[in-house]
Design a protein around this motif. Structure first.
Motif, PDB file in Angstrom:
ATOM      1  N   ALA A 158      18.026  46.604  13.237  1.00 30.22           N
ATOM      2  CA  ALA A 158      18.836  47.824  13.166  1.00 30.22           C
ATOM      3  C   ALA A 158      20.203  47.534  12.557  1.00 30.22           C
ATOM      4  N   HIS A 159      20.782  46.369  12.872  1.00 30.37           N
ATOM      5  CA  HIS A 159      22.068  45.993  12.279  1.00 30.37           C
ATOM      6  C   HIS A 159      21.941  45.760  10.775  1.00 30.37           C
ATOM      7  N   GLN A 187      13.176  44.393  28.698  1.00 30.33           N
ATOM      8  CA  GLN A 187      14.594  44.711  28.596  1.00 30.33           C
ATOM      9  C   GLN A 187      14.899  45.832  27.619  1.00 30.33           C
ATOM     10  N   ILE A 188      13.925  46.544  27.116  1.00 31.53           N
ATOM     11  CA  ILE A 188      14.233  47.592  26.144  1.00 31.53           C
ATOM     12  C   ILE A 188      13.929  48.965  26.709  1.00 31.53           C
ATOM     13  N   TRP A 247      26.507  37.247  21.534  1.00 37.61           N
ATOM     14  CA  TRP A 247      25.764  37.038  20.292  1.00 37.61           C
ATOM     15  C   TRP A 247      24.271  37.304  20.488  1.00 37.61           C
ATOM     16  N   ALA A 248      23.747  36.934  21.644  1.00 37.79           N
ATOM     17  CA  ALA A 248      22.324  37.176  21.910  1.00 37.79           C
ATOM     18  C   ALA A 248      22.035  38.669  21.947  1.00 37.79           C
ATOM     19  N   THR A 249      22.963  39.433  22.526  1.00 40.34           N
ATOM     20  CA  THR A 249      22.791  40.889  22.583  1.00 40.34           C
ATOM     21  C   THR A 249      22.791  41.495  21.177  1.00 40.34           C
ATOM     22  N   LEU A 250      23.701  41.038  20.349  1.00 38.77           N
ATOM     23  CA  LEU A 250      23.772  41.537  18.976  1.00 38.77           C
ATOM     24  C   LEU A 250      22.521  41.172  18.182  1.00 38.77           C
ATOM     25  N   SER A 275      22.048  30.373  19.666  1.00 41.64           N
ATOM     26  CA  SER A 275      20.648  29.936  19.668  1.00 41.64           C
ATOM     27  C   SER A 275      19.705  31.055  19.250  1.00 41.64           C
ATOM     28  N   GLU A 276      19.988  32.292  19.683  1.00 35.40           N
ATOM     29  CA  GLU A 276      19.134  33.422  19.304  1.00 35.40           C
ATOM     30  C   GLU A 276      19.234  33.702  17.809  1.00 35.40           C
TER      31      GLU A 276
END
Length: 581
Positions: A310-311, A436-437, A301-304, A270-271
């Motif tokens: 950056a990726h 969360q950052i 997947w949401a974390t990535l 979903s993200e």
């Protein structure tokens, strides 16, 4: 400044004393030089990284741009989606109908849209469907060939005319050669990825003949110039995929299956779907990247996807998407247009941005300077229109228009926003705060808070712009900390703001843009607002403020005033010389 002297002017003793006295100053000076050198090296490295990624390999001409390194939307790079493209049926049918309409003279059809939206893929399917119906045909990639001369030479080569017969001619001579070759034939010519408007230089080769020319481009003005209709009804604007089509394409690529069995209820991906925003190339590249990491769970997947920008910089499987984004960014010739684009990183993903508000903020930030030829507001509107022209920002609701007939709200593609955010972070341009950052950098200038309720301990004295979405910690709402603030947007701030906050805001003497939301508890604006001598925009439409004091009418620089309020009886006849809205 220290003067350098020779031995003849001073004795060695005096020089030694001088060195002792200036030791601390020279140490600080050397430290400052080292810091500047480090910043310069980092900036140079960042510039090389982005420009190397956006460089275009021209090489030798080929008969089709589908094998070129600059063909970002190729079928060969995406075999699964090319075999059975998702969402291509309706656009293909519309184009086929437009091309096949009974019309004896020339028809030029332009396909326009953001890079990666599938223009080349759509044009290729239409071309291959109809090519058997035309005696003369050619497919040329303008980005590969470069100039109009090279495009015309490649068309001649594909039409079967030997190079030796036209190699040394002028452009007009080459166009004559094309015309002589196709004048008695039905022809279909595709010019893919046109980045500069050279149609008027080569149109004499086709005008008056019976055939079709199809052009793909990311630039609206180029599409309009190529169109054979004065009303531009032969300009086909590509649209992003809908939610269901996006989901189908994403999971087809993620699981390498034409019919993946994925339960919609588990919200897997979903993200990623949100950030890809219906852009086919983004969906394909992101799905393949996530699939390559293994462990296909929503959390993983949401974390990535949380830091997808950056990726984009480091992951080879996202390289095609990165090249598209870098190319779009580098296509903006003016530095201030690039700055205006990066400023969009302030807004959350998928958030509608009001055109008027954004332009007023650009002006308040001082990004755009006018001159005797073009005023700053006109230049700002020109920058906005350039971003639209390049298909970088898109209108959202065309049914909602302002008094001048223009669309009110726009947004940038989700993946472009990720790219913008990463560039802004690398340049320390915009600072985004989430719960969360990691902690923000030490020096903050453009600050945007997206539901960041943690305490901010950084020095806020250098902040020039503050925008709050949702709730913020009280440490951020201590407006006495801000010394250089020019833009303050609290329209969507969910914190309660009372008299104390408004009094502190009225001490922000450099403030040029102020927007307040419905959490302001007061109903009468404080008279202290008279201190804001530089204020250009005051927006209180969403507040409970019902009465404006006389002092608002006396603000010397106020240009834009928004809200529903009453004026005191003693200010009814006052005139505001600069007020426009």
């Amino acid at each position: 400044m220290h003067r350098v002297t020779t031995m003849s002017e001073k004795s060695w003793i005096r020089q030694a004393v001088h060195r002792v006295h200036t030791a601390s100053v020279r140490t600080e000076f050397a430290k400052a030089i080292r810091e500047l050198k480090k910043i310069s090296q980092e900036s140079s490295k960042l510039r090389e990284t982005y420009y190397s990624a956006g460089s275009i390999v021209t090489g030798s001409g080929t008969s089709s741009c589908l094998t070129s390194s600059v063909a970002f939307e190729t079928a060969e790079d995406a075999p699964l989606s090319a075999r059975s493209p998702v969402g291509i049926d309706a656009p293909q049918d519309e184009l086929l109908e437009l091309i096949q309409q009974q019309q004896q003279h020339l028809k030029v059809i332009s396909i326009v849209g953001f890079d990666g939206i599938g223009k080349t893929l759509l044009a290729r399917h239409v071309y291959e469907t109809l090519m058997s119906q035309y005696e003369a045909r050619a497919w040329v990639c303008a980005a590969v060939q470069g100039s109009a001369m090279d495009v015309v030479k490649e068309i001649l080569r594909q039409l079967g005319i030997p190079t030796s017969t036209h190699g040394g001619g002028s452009l007009s001579k080459l166009c004559t050669n094309i015309r002589q070759c196709i004048e008695s034939k039905r022809f279909f010519i595709v010019i893919d990825d046109m980045r500069t408007e050279f149609w008027h230089d080569i149109k004499d080769a086709f005008v008056g003949l019976s055939g079709r020319v199809m052009v793909t481009t990311a630039i609206q003005s180029v599409a309009n110039a190529c169109s054979s209709s004065a009303a531009h009804d032969h300009v086909y604007a590509m649209k992003t995929l809908g939610n269901e089509q996006s989901r189908r394409l994403f999971f087809k690529e993620a699981f390498q299956d034409d019919d993946p069995t994925v339960d919609k209820e588990d919200q897997l991906g979903s993200e990623a779907l949100k950030k890809c925003d219906g852009l086919p190339l983004a969906l394909v590249t992101t799905a393949r990247y996530l699939q390559s990491t293994g462990n296909p769970t929503r959390e993983n997947w949401a974390t990535l996807c949380h830091n997808l920008g950056a990726h984009l910089e480091t992951k080879e499987m996202l390289a095609r998407m990165k090249r598209v984004l870098v190319n779009s960014y580098n296509s903006l010739a003016k530095h201030d247009v690039k700055t205006c684009l990066l400023y969009l990183g302030i807004y959350p993903s998928c958030r509608a941005v009001r055109r008027g508000s954004l332009i007023r903020r650009w002006l308040a930030e001082g990004f755009i300077q006018g001159d005797y030829i073009c005023s700053a507001p006109d230049a700002a509107i020109g920058n906005f229109n350039e971003l639209i022209n390049r298909s970088i920002i898109q209108p959202i609701d065309t049914s909602s228009k302002n008094s001048a007939g223009g669309v009110k709200t726009y947004h940038a593609h989700g993946m472009m926003l990720e790219f913008i955010l990463h560039m802004s972070k690398c340049d320390n341009f915009i600072t985004l705060l989430y719960d969360q950052i990691a902690p923000p950098p030490s020096k903050i200038r453009w600050l945007s808070l997206h539901a960041a309720s943690t305490r901010v301990v950084n020095d806020l004295s250098l902040v020039r712009s503050l925008t709050i979405f949702s709730r913020a910690h009280e440490s951020v709402l201590d407006f006495s900390k801000y010394e250089l603030l020019r833009v303050l947007d609290l329209e969507e701030c969910s914190n309660q703001l009372g008299d104390k906050h408004l009094s502190e805001i009225c001490n922000l003497l450099l403030l040029r843009y102020l927007s307040l939301g419905n959490t302001v508890t007061v109903t009468v604006l404080t008279k202290e607002i008279k201190k804001l001598k530089l204020l250009e925009t005051l927006d209180i439409r969403r507040t409970k403020i019902e009465i404006l004091p006389t002092e608002v009418m006396e603000l010397p620089c106020l240009i834009h005033l928004f809200g529903k309020f009453k004026l005191k009886h003693d200010v009814q006849s006052r005139r505001m010389r600069k007020l426009q809205t």
